[in-house]
Design an enzyme around this catalytic site. Sequence first.
Site, PDB file in Angstrom:
ATOM      1  N   ARG A  41       5.621   8.144   3.133  1.00 44.50           N
ATOM      2  CA  ARG A  41       6.149   8.174   1.771  1.00 44.50           C
ATOM      3  C   ARG A  41       6.326   9.584   1.223  1.00 44.50           C
ATOM      4  O   ARG A  41       7.317   9.874   0.554  1.00 44.50           O
ATOM      5  CB  ARG A  41       5.242   7.350   0.858  1.00 44.50           C
ATOM      6  CG  ARG A  41       5.221   5.868   1.245  1.00 44.50           C
ATOM      7  CD  ARG A  41       4.428   5.055   0.255  1.00 44.50           C
ATOM      8  NE  ARG A  41       4.347   3.655   0.645  1.00 44.50           N
ATOM      9  CZ  ARG A  41       3.752   2.708  -0.065  1.00 44.50           C
ATOM     10  NH1 ARG A  41       3.191   3.028  -1.228  1.00 44.50           N
ATOM     11  NH2 ARG A  41       3.712   1.473   0.357  1.00 44.50           N
ATOM     12  N   ASP A 142       3.300  -0.266 -16.291  1.00 40.81           N
ATOM     13  CA  ASP A 142       3.053   0.114 -14.903  1.00 40.81           C
ATOM     14  C   ASP A 142       3.009   1.636 -14.847  1.00 40.81           C
ATOM     15  O   ASP A 142       3.609   2.313 -15.700  1.00 40.81           O
ATOM     16  CB  ASP A 142       4.159  -0.418 -13.982  1.00 40.81           C
ATOM     17  CG  ASP A 142       3.713  -0.504 -12.518  1.00 40.81           C
ATOM     18  OD1 ASP A 142       3.399  -1.611 -12.056  1.00 40.81           O
ATOM     19  OD2 ASP A 142       3.663   0.546 -11.840  1.00 40.81           O
TER      20      ASP A 142
END
Length: 283
Positions: A41, A142
Amino acid sequence: MAVSMRDFLLTDSDFSKVRALIYQRAGIALGEQKREMVYSRLSRRLRELGMSDFTSYLALLEAQKDSAEWQAFTNALTTNLTAFFREAHHFPLLAEHVRHNTTPVTVWCSAASTGEEPYSIAMTLIEALGSRAGSASVVATDIDTQVLEKAASGIYTMEQVSKLPLERLKRFFLKGSGARAGQVRIRPEVAAMVKFHQLNLLETHWGLKEPFDAIFCRNVMIYFDKPTQNKILQRFAPLVKPQGLLFAGHSENFSYASQPFRLRGQTVYQLNESHVRHGKGNT
């Protein structure tokens, strides 16, 4: 993949620093087994920034505490796995809990991801409350800004809604056509109930004042260590109405610590009667 074939070298020191930084920033406790995930990532961030090594990238983060790259770093290391009506046994419990409410119903979804969970909550409230659903609301937060952008659009593929009953699909979604063929969009009346914004559960102030009928914090705590979990649970309590519910993920158990919630059912907790709400607006 062998190290020699990789674009970058992730040293033990770099990996340790990544783990420390994401823990400090987001409370996420990455285990040793997450090394491949970290490489995969974050290497994308290095390529986008034209950087040649992880050491330089991490030095950039540490040198610029308010850099926008911190959000990209956090987004990259946040896992988002969700689906409509995931862990389906929770939604009938929510419906029963709010069905006879005489005051406006509010629910906080603290890990909204790409929107499937908060929209499922909104659909449940519409089904349970009928004409009173117009005064109900869902606060959806979030830490990851990219997934929130997707959530706010309310657009999904037919595959993502393929497991929904036809009745719900027709009632709560608009079918796309032309360039949007093969997609659906959340109906405006459902979308209007849900307000999305970015929130880090480790922030000192959450900016939430509502006493909620329920809080959904599912499959989030598994990324935190026990002290962080307990701290968050303590902060949830003042934000829940008397007898309010807390929904956890299928692999999460909060019974290990002394806290204001008691187990009511399968991964569902209820605020203890003896707990007195305090600290309104400071959470």
